[in-house]
Design an enzyme around this catalytic site. Structure first.
Site, short mmCIF file in Angstrom:
data_model
loop_
_atom_site.label_atom_id
_atom_site.label_comp_id
_atom_site.label_asym_id
_atom_site.label_seq_id
_atom_site.Cartn_x
_atom_site.Cartn_y
_atom_site.Cartn_z
N TYR A 1 42.21 -24.87 -11.05
CA TYR A 1 43.07 -25.60 -11.98
C TYR A 1 44.31 -26.16 -11.31
O TYR A 1 44.75 -27.25 -11.60
CB TYR A 1 43.55 -24.69 -13.12
CG TYR A 1 42.50 -24.25 -14.11
CD1 TYR A 1 41.67 -23.17 -13.85
CD2 TYR A 1 42.36 -24.92 -15.32
CE1 TYR A 1 40.72 -22.76 -14.78
CE2 TYR A 1 41.42 -24.51 -16.25
CZ TYR A 1 40.60 -23.43 -15.98
OH TYR A 1 39.67 -23.02 -16.90
N GLU B 1 42.77 -18.39 -26.40
CA GLU B 1 43.21 -18.33 -25.00
C GLU B 1 43.89 -16.99 -24.69
O GLU B 1 45.08 -16.90 -24.45
CB GLU B 1 44.10 -19.55 -24.70
CG GLU B 1 44.66 -19.66 -23.30
CD GLU B 1 43.64 -19.67 -22.17
OE1 GLU B 1 42.45 -19.92 -22.42
OE2 GLU B 1 44.04 -19.39 -21.04
N TRP B 2 43.11 -15.92 -24.74
CA TRP B 2 43.55 -14.58 -24.34
C TRP B 2 44.91 -14.21 -24.94
O TRP B 2 45.11 -14.38 -26.13
CB TRP B 2 43.53 -14.46 -22.82
CG TRP B 2 42.21 -14.90 -22.23
CD1 TRP B 2 42.01 -15.95 -21.37
CD2 TRP B 2 40.90 -14.36 -22.48
NE1 TRP B 2 40.68 -16.07 -21.06
CE2 TRP B 2 39.97 -15.12 -21.72
CE3 TRP B 2 40.40 -13.31 -23.26
CZ2 TRP B 2 38.60 -14.87 -21.72
CZ3 TRP B 2 39.03 -13.06 -23.26
CH2 TRP B 2 38.16 -13.82 -22.49
N PHE C 1 42.99 -26.39 -24.13
CA PHE C 1 42.56 -26.94 -22.83
C PHE C 1 41.38 -27.90 -22.98
O PHE C 1 40.75 -28.25 -21.99
CB PHE C 1 42.06 -25.79 -21.93
CG PHE C 1 43.13 -25.07 -21.18
CD1 PHE C 1 43.89 -24.10 -21.79
CD2 PHE C 1 43.37 -25.38 -19.85
CE1 PHE C 1 44.87 -23.42 -21.08
CE2 PHE C 1 44.36 -24.71 -19.14
CZ PHE C 1 45.11 -23.73 -19.76
N GLU D 1 34.98 -24.01 -13.49
CA GLU D 1 36.01 -24.35 -14.49
C GLU D 1 37.05 -25.25 -13.85
O GLU D 1 37.41 -25.06 -12.68
CB GLU D 1 36.76 -23.09 -15.00
CG GLU D 1 36.00 -22.23 -15.95
CD GLU D 1 36.78 -21.00 -16.40
OE1 GLU D 1 38.03 -21.07 -16.49
OE2 GLU D 1 36.14 -19.97 -16.65
N HIS E 1 32.34 -12.09 -19.00
CA HIS E 1 33.57 -12.88 -18.82
C HIS E 1 34.69 -12.02 -19.40
O HIS E 1 35.11 -12.20 -20.54
CB HIS E 1 33.41 -14.20 -19.55
CG HIS E 1 34.42 -15.27 -19.22
ND1 HIS E 1 34.08 -16.49 -18.66
CD2 HIS E 1 35.76 -15.33 -19.38
CE1 HIS E 1 35.16 -17.23 -18.51
NE2 HIS E 1 36.20 -16.56 -18.95
N ASN F 1 36.71 -21.47 -10.00
CA ASN F 1 37.54 -21.96 -11.10
C ASN F 1 38.81 -22.48 -10.46
O ASN F 1 39.60 -21.71 -9.89
CB ASN F 1 37.89 -20.83 -12.07
CG ASN F 1 36.70 -20.40 -12.92
OD1 ASN F 1 35.61 -20.98 -12.82
ND2 ASN F 1 36.91 -19.40 -13.76
#
Ligand code: FCB
Length: 490
Positions: A319, A448-449, A457, A392, A131, A317
């Site tokens: 969103y 979160e990156w 989230f 996701e 990931h 994924n």
């Protein structure tokens, strides 16, 4: 909702990733990965944080599995830290094995323990091989995905994982969102290796327009190599399935004009099919070939054959959705006129237009539940109803200076978001889409990156100082939803 539309054995779970959760970044022989190095460079993460500890899943996985048990999920999506398995620098007491370093037994043990503990509670492991993190040494030695050498190393890593865990893991994903990985890593510079093929603010190098496509090409071939290994060496004995996960937003034309419709189709194709077409049909999408021409690398005849039918399921994924407007002939906003290729990359059209649904704290996230059914229907049609899994889906908030834990716990908006998207998903299934699972992003607030710990989230609040986990309203909502769905598991 009509829970009865979920088929028997439907997977309900939560998703996570190694770098965002594990911490233990130097524990028990783990090597440094590209994110360890990247986040330690000043200015890369907005709150200056990193995943050294993250939410300490490395030490707290048993507690987290209890949380999953109380949710009633029957599956858990997590990824393996490649550098924990193959730290690469040989230690004196280890035997050098294979083409890239020795296998770190403590790393294998960690995932064995995690998998066994999940299975003990009836939770099926759903494993992503990588990931977005990889051993830093792969970056330093040959520039990771820019070199075909990466295919050999990824295949080697995949082989070790299948061999070590495949007796118990029946769902494998090779890559998470490679479409975003190459966009952020090689075009916009906001993910390692922080290269840019376009003059963005974060650029450390003015690299060629081709780089994202070369990286993508090597990722696609790496996927194929791993699938080949799985199918030829392990599948018959282990009986699992293997796929890839893409980030698939839905693009809706902002008007009924032909130009806007075409631009929406192009955006959809670029997002959804860039990686999937080669893996299913052995070629890049014809629509992309006509736009990018020779910028797209070519597959050899043997590669094409190896690629075809190279997945058992498509991980989606999903969103958000975006209105798409043609900015090629008329500038959508002053100075935003774009070329065809620019428009595709920028996907900035969404910012020019009207938000398609309710805006959220997160700049890229609009609430548009209908997008779930639309994207599923699109993928179903293009890929002949190949089994799909929603890997996701989730609702994000930005932590504000004055926000309290109580604010975070009363996340009614998140529950509403999930209810809407799950309803849309069940409609798609009722209409014949072969969707086999849904994973909420995510179990716990996490790293979160490039936004560090500023975006949440998740279903459980985490106090990032004490690492205490507390269920939010949405956790109870999801628990009830799953219970009402009464999925007969075999
Ligand atoms: C997805 C990523 C995941 C997480 C969510 C919010 O694009 O796959 O790791 O960051 O966004």
């Amino acid at each position: 909702n009509n829970p009865s539309s979920f088929p028997p054995n439907f997977l309900f779970g939560t998703a996570s990733s190694a770098y965002q959760y594990e911490g233990g970044y130097l524990s028990d022989g783990k090597g440094l990965n590209n994110w360890d190095v990247y986040t330690h460079r000043p200015g890369k993460v907005i709150d200056g944080s990193n995943g050294d500890v993250a939410v300490d899943r490395y030490h707290r996985y048993l507690e987290d599995i209890d949380l999953m048990e109380s949710l009633g999920v029957n599956s858990y999506r997590f990824s393996i830290s490649w550098a924990r398995i193959l730290p690469s620098k040989p230690l004196n007491d280890r035997i050098f094995e294979g083409r890239f370093g020795y296998v770190n037994v403590a790393g294998i043990d960690f995932y064995n323990n995690l998998i066994d503990a999940l299975l003990l509670k009836g939770i099926k492991p759903f494993v992503t091989l990588t990931h977005v993190d990889l051993p830093q040494e792969i970056e330093d030695r040959y520039g990771s995905w820019l070199s075909p050498e990466s295919q050999l190393d990824f295949a080697y890593f995949a082989d070790i994982c299948f061999k070590s865990f495949g007796d118990r893991v029946k769902y494998w994903v090779t890559f998470n969102e490679p479409n975003f990985q190459v966009k952020f890593g090689y075009r916009e510079g906001t993910f390692p290796p922080s290269r840019c093929s376009f003059p963005f603010g974060n650029c450390t190098s003015g690299d060629s327009e081709k780089e994202p496509f070369i990286a993508a090409h090597n990722i696609i071939l790496s996927h194929a190599a791993a699938v080949h290994i799985y199918r030829s060496k392990y599948e018959a004995k282990q009986g699992g399935s293997i796929g890839i996960v893409i980030n698939a937003a839905w693009f809706e034309p902002i008007s009924s004009s032909m130009a806007d419709k075409l631009v929406a189709e192009r955006a959809q194709c670029f997002t959804t099919n860039w990686f999937l077409d080669p893996i299913v049909f052995g070629i890049y999408p014809p629509e992309m070939q006509s736009i990018f021409g020779s910028i797209l690398p070519e597959f050899s005849k043997t590669e094409k054959e190896m690629l075809k039918k190279g997945l058992d399921f498509i991980g989606i994924n999903h969103y958000s959705s975006y209105y798409v407007q043609d900015c090629m002939f008329t500038a959508c906003e002053p100075g935003t006129r774009t070329s065809k290729t620019e428009g595709l990359w920028a996907q900035s059209y969404q910012k020019n237009g009207i938000p398609i649904g309710e805006s959220t704290d997160v700049d890229w996230l609009y609430v548009y539940p209908g997008g779930m059914e639309k994207i599923i229907t699109y993928v179903k049609k293009r890929f002949n109803n190949t089994p799909m899994i929603i890997t996701e889906n989730g609702y994000g908030e930005v932590t504000k200076a004055n926000s309290t834990i109580e604010d975070s716990l009363q996340d009614v908006n998140r529950a509403k978001y999930m209810a809407g998207y799950l309803d849309s998903l069940s409609t798609a299934i009722r209409k014949g889409a072969d969707v086999r699972g849904y994973f909420a992003w995510s179990l716990l607030d996490n790293f979160e990156w490039e936004y560090g710990f500023t975006r949440r989230f998740e279903l459980h609040h985490v106090d990032f100082k004490t690492l205490k986990r507390t269920p939010k309203f949405s956790a109870t909502w999801y628990k009830n939803f799953i219970a009402e769905s009464k999925i007969p598991d075999s």
